[in-house]
Design a protein around this motif. Structure first.
Motif, PDB file in Angstrom:
ATOM      1  N   ILE A 165       0.837  -1.207   0.000  1.00 18.83           N
ATOM      2  CA  ILE A 165       0.000   0.000   0.000  1.00 18.83           C
ATOM      3  C   ILE A 165       0.867   1.250   0.000  1.00 18.83           C
ATOM      4  O   ILE A 165       0.716   2.113  -0.858  1.00 18.83           O
ATOM      5  CB  ILE A 165      -0.980   0.010   1.191  1.00 18.83           C
ATOM      6  CG1 ILE A 165      -2.074  -1.034   0.963  1.00 18.83           C
ATOM      7  CG2 ILE A 165      -1.609   1.397   1.356  1.00 18.83           C
ATOM      8  CD1 ILE A 165      -3.131  -1.092   2.038  1.00 18.83           C
ATOM      9  N   GLU A 166       1.773   1.349   0.948  1.00 18.01           N
ATOM     10  CA  GLU A 166       2.560   2.580   1.085  1.00 18.01           C
ATOM     11  C   GLU A 166       3.826   2.515   0.235  1.00 18.01           C
ATOM     12  O   GLU A 166       4.748   1.758   0.533  1.00 18.01           O
ATOM     13  CB  GLU A 166       2.923   2.801   2.551  1.00 18.01           C
ATOM     14  CG  GLU A 166       1.703   3.074   3.399  1.00 18.01           C
ATOM     15  CD  GLU A 166       2.067   3.331   4.841  1.00 18.01           C
ATOM     16  OE1 GLU A 166       2.955   2.628   5.374  1.00 18.01           O
ATOM     17  OE2 GLU A 166       1.465   4.239   5.439  1.00 18.01           O
ATOM     18  N   MET A 167       3.832   3.332  -0.824  1.00 18.55           N
ATOM     19  CA  MET A 167       4.980   3.400  -1.730  1.00 18.55           C
ATOM     20  C   MET A 167       5.093   4.821  -2.265  1.00 18.55           C
ATOM     21  O   MET A 167       4.109   5.556  -2.290  1.00 18.55           O
ATOM     22  CB  MET A 167       4.787   2.434  -2.912  1.00 18.55           C
ATOM     23  CG  MET A 167       4.735   0.986  -2.538  1.00 18.55           C
ATOM     24  SD  MET A 167       4.439  -0.073  -3.969  1.00 18.55           S
ATOM     25  CE  MET A 167       2.729   0.285  -4.326  1.00 18.55           C
ATOM     26  N   PRO A 168       6.287   5.207  -2.709  1.00 20.43           N
ATOM     27  CA  PRO A 168       6.444   6.546  -3.297  1.00 20.43           C
ATOM     28  C   PRO A 168       5.792   6.622  -4.683  1.00 20.43           C
ATOM     29  O   PRO A 168       5.412   5.590  -5.246  1.00 20.43           O
ATOM     30  CB  PRO A 168       7.964   6.706  -3.399  1.00 20.43           C
ATOM     31  CG  PRO A 168       8.496   5.306  -3.467  1.00 20.43           C
ATOM     32  CD  PRO A 168       7.548   4.472  -2.659  1.00 20.43           C
ATOM     33  N   ARG A 169       5.669   7.813  -5.191  1.00 16.74           N
ATOM     34  CA  ARG A 169       5.107   8.137  -6.514  1.00 16.74           C
ATOM     35  C   ARG A 169       3.642   7.743  -6.641  1.00 16.74           C
ATOM     36  O   ARG A 169       2.797   8.600  -6.809  1.00 16.74           O
ATOM     37  CB  ARG A 169       5.926   7.541  -7.658  1.00 16.74           C
ATOM     38  CG  ARG A 169       7.325   8.109  -7.748  1.00 16.74           C
ATOM     39  CD  ARG A 169       7.995   7.888  -9.065  1.00 16.74           C
ATOM     40  NE  ARG A 169       8.013   6.514  -9.505  1.00 16.74           N
ATOM     41  CZ  ARG A 169       8.231   6.135 -10.759  1.00 16.74           C
ATOM     42  NH1 ARG A 169       8.446   7.043 -11.678  1.00 16.74           N
ATOM     43  NH2 ARG A 169       8.249   4.879 -11.093  1.00 16.74           N
ATOM     44  N   MET A 170       3.310   6.460  -6.571  1.00 17.12           N
ATOM     45  CA  MET A 170       1.907   6.035  -6.607  1.00 17.12           C
ATOM     46  C   MET A 170       1.753   4.890  -5.610  1.00 17.12           C
ATOM     47  O   MET A 170       2.438   3.874  -5.715  1.00 17.12           O
ATOM     48  CB  MET A 170       1.515   5.549  -8.012  1.00 17.12           C
ATOM     49  CG  MET A 170       0.045   5.146  -8.105  1.00 17.12           C
ATOM     50  SD  MET A 170      -0.396   4.295  -9.648  1.00 17.12           S
ATOM     51  CE  MET A 170      -0.016   5.541 -10.864  1.00 17.12           C
ATOM     52  N   ASP A 171       0.846   5.068  -4.648  1.00 13.47           N
ATOM     53  CA  ASP A 171       0.668   4.006  -3.655  1.00 13.47           C
ATOM     54  C   ASP A 171      -0.213   2.887  -4.207  1.00 13.47           C
ATOM     55  O   ASP A 171      -0.775   2.984  -5.301  1.00 13.47           O
ATOM     56  CB  ASP A 171       0.134   4.560  -2.330  1.00 13.47           C
ATOM     57  CG  ASP A 171      -1.298   5.077  -2.413  1.00 13.47           C
ATOM     58  OD1 ASP A 171      -2.060   4.646  -3.287  1.00 13.47           O
ATOM     59  OD2 ASP A 171      -1.654   5.918  -1.565  1.00 13.47           O
ATOM     60  N   GLY A 172      -0.322   1.826  -3.452  1.00 13.67           N
ATOM     61  CA  GLY A 172      -1.056   0.652  -3.903  1.00 13.67           C
ATOM     62  C   GLY A 172      -2.546   0.884  -4.090  1.00 13.67           C
ATOM     63  O   GLY A 172      -3.160   0.298  -4.980  1.00 13.67           O
TER      64      GLY A 172
END
Length: 180
Positions: free
Chosen positions: A101-108
């Motif tokens: 879910i938590e990621m840079p640029r575009m989350d999950g």
């Protein structure tokens, strides 16, 4: 090259997929000779499902890759939702997605939302694999179309069994509201 020379670059995995029939060439491509493709040719049966693992942690991606490789899956990876979206939209053959879910640029969750709005990708099963165990995250994922929701740390066997069930069309997530 740095000195100005031109060097040919080949995507070996894509060439293997083309040769095995897992990837179709785009029509109208000038580099392919249409005469060599006869209508009687049938692509070989696809034997191994492809999983796309989307996580900003290289460690998680590599551990999941080893798990799925051992189980007979073909594995693709993306560092974040944006890279996954670009790969999927460019025609990456994929049968199931496991996404943080938590990621840079575009989350999950944004990736999930985009996939559900895309007529080509809407039926692709996507499971969230995250450290977020709160019911509100689970509910958001379910509302956006996730077919599975798993928290880290995970059990390899349970994840592989869930992947097989999702590939058969099962939805494996329920919220507390649905359970009561």
């Amino acid at each position: 090259m740095g000195d100005g020379r031109i060097v040919a670059i080949a995507d070996v995995l894509e060439l293997i997929d083309l040769a095995a029939g897992r990837l179709r060439k785009e029509s109208g491509g000038a580099l392919w000779d249409e005469a060599t493709h006869t209508p009687a040719e049938l692509p070989p049966e696809k034997t191994e499902p492809t999983v796309l693992i989307v996580d900003d942690s290289i460690t998680v991606r590599e551990l999941l890759s080893m798990t799925f490789n051992k189980a007979g899956y073909r594995v693709e990876q993306a560092r974040d939702g944006q890279e996954a979206w670009e790969k999927l939209r460019s025609g990456l053959p994929c049968d199931i997605v496991f996404c943080d879910i938590e990621m840079p640029r575009m989350d999950g969750l944004e990736l999930l939302s985009r996939m559900q709005k895309d007529p080509i990708l809407t039926d692709l099963p996507i499971a969230m694999l995250t450290s977020r165990g709160a019911d509100r995250h689970r509910q958001m994922a379910v509302q956006l179309g996730a077919r599975g929701y798993f928290t880290k740390p995970y059990l390899e066997e349970a994840l592989l069994e869930a992947a097989n069930r999702m590939l058969k069309g099962e939805v494996l997530v329920i919220t507390k509201a649905e359970a009561s």
